[in-house]
Enzyme design. Sequence first.
Site, PDB file in Angstrom:
ATOM      1  N   ARG A  58       2.504   8.404  13.872  1.00  0.00           N
ATOM      2  CA  ARG A  58       1.843   9.525  13.181  1.00  0.00           C
ATOM      3  C   ARG A  58       0.498   9.125  12.609  1.00  0.00           C
ATOM      4  O   ARG A  58      -0.472   9.876  12.677  1.00  0.00           O
ATOM      5  CB  ARG A  58       2.730  10.010  12.029  1.00  0.00           C
ATOM      6  N   HIS A 102       2.148  29.038   3.127  1.00  0.00           N
ATOM      7  CA  HIS A 102       3.584  28.782   3.244  1.00  0.00           C
ATOM      8  C   HIS A 102       4.374  30.061   2.933  1.00  0.00           C
ATOM      9  O   HIS A 102       4.042  30.764   1.973  1.00  0.00           O
ATOM     10  CB  HIS A 102       3.996  27.650   2.299  1.00  0.00           C
ATOM     11  N   ALA A 169       1.956  39.596   4.094  1.00  0.00           N
ATOM     12  CA  ALA A 169       1.349  39.133   2.831  1.00  0.00           C
ATOM     13  C   ALA A 169       0.435  37.937   3.090  1.00  0.00           C
ATOM     14  O   ALA A 169      -0.679  37.863   2.555  1.00  0.00           O
ATOM     15  CB  ALA A 169       2.440  38.772   1.832  1.00  0.00           C
ATOM     16  N   GLU A 170       0.886  37.007   3.938  1.00  0.00           N
ATOM     17  CA  GLU A 170       0.076  35.818   4.251  1.00  0.00           C
ATOM     18  C   GLU A 170      -1.271  36.211   4.843  1.00  0.00           C
ATOM     19  O   GLU A 170      -2.301  35.605   4.523  1.00  0.00           O
ATOM     20  CB  GLU A 170       0.800  34.926   5.264  1.00  0.00           C
TER      21      GLU A 170
HETATM   22  C1  GAR Z   1       3.606  31.086   8.876  1.00  0.00           C
HETATM   23  O1  GAR Z   1       4.516  32.007   8.334  1.00  0.00           O
HETATM   24  C2  GAR Z   1       3.358  29.936   7.927  1.00  0.00           C
HETATM   25  O2  GAR Z   1       3.439  30.298   6.599  1.00  0.00           O
HETATM   26  C3  GAR Z   1       4.477  29.003   8.288  1.00  0.00           C
HETATM   27  O3  GAR Z   1       4.505  29.056   9.695  1.00  0.00           O
HETATM   28  C4  GAR Z   1       4.171  30.380  10.112  1.00  0.00           C
HETATM   29  C5  GAR Z   1       3.163  30.293  11.233  1.00  0.00           C
HETATM   30  O4  GAR Z   1       2.914  31.551  11.780  1.00  0.00           O
HETATM   31  N1  GAR Z   1       4.248  27.687   7.789  1.00  0.00           N
HETATM   32  C6  GAR Z   1       5.194  26.907   7.249  1.00  0.00           C
HETATM   33  O5  GAR Z   1       6.384  27.207   7.245  1.00  0.00           O
HETATM   34  C7  GAR Z   1       4.705  25.606   6.641  1.00  0.00           C
HETATM   35  N2  GAR Z   1       5.727  24.943   5.966  1.00  0.00           N
HETATM   36  P1  GAR Z   1       1.609  31.830  12.643  1.00  0.00           P
HETATM   37  O6  GAR Z   1       1.530  30.723  13.698  1.00  0.00           O
HETATM   38  O7  GAR Z   1       1.849  33.168  13.260  1.00  0.00           O
HETATM   39  O8  GAR Z   1       0.426  31.819  11.715  1.00  0.00           O
END
Ligand code: GAR
Length: 207
Positions: A58, A102, A169-170
């Site tokens: 890594r 997240h 929401a994200e």
């Molecule tokens: C999102 O919901 C993000 O918050 C999550 O992965 C998804 C990616 O979706 N991340 C985590 O869980 C980090 N621990 P996307 O590829 O459609 O943006």
Amino acid sequence: MKIAVLVSGSGSNLQALIDDGIAIDAVVSNVAGAGALDRAAAAGIDSAVFEQSAYADRAARDTALAEWLEARGIGLVVLAGYMHLLTDPFLQRFGGRIVNVHPSLLPAFPGAHAPADALAYGVRWTGATVHLVTAEHAAADTGPIILQEPVALRHDDTVETLHRRIQTAEHALLPRAVRLLLEGRVAVVVGSRKVTIDVPEDLWGED
Ligand code: GAR
């Protein structure tokens, strides 16, 4: 400031940044064939893949990734569904200049299965968080919080229906947080022992 977005999956959060008009200089994935790479190509953004299998460990991969970003003059790294923990060589270079989105109200339910974990626990509320990642925050989904948005659980929710509402929401929260950083409205405060952030008063919730 030049921005790179790190992705592993479908890239709906990357799309939200693109649709918001935020200029993105590079997209990097640890997964060849990730849907997010198609979104980058469609938007005319340079992309690269750093698969773990091509490196001894890594740290070697993260060093190569950090050097690639540095060579492009990247100043801000956005983790938008990037599902590999970043190691010290990367955090030492970019710590304090990384934001992560997240799907929970951190510090509850860190990790790769936050919507499923919230559902299994039986909480009534979960949500979305955008936070800073510093060199001191090597553990998954930890670091000073910039913005959060609550999402209520419904009695008939599945992991998919819940995750979909959290992602809505994200998609609003992530571009907003990135703009706050670009505008210098969220100050990164580097103390002797820890890095915190100074979030303006109008971003705090009201009763
Ligand atoms: C999102 O919901 C993000 O918050 C999550 O992965 C998804 C990616 O979706 N991340 C985590 O869980 C980090 N621990 P996307 O590829 O459609 O943006």
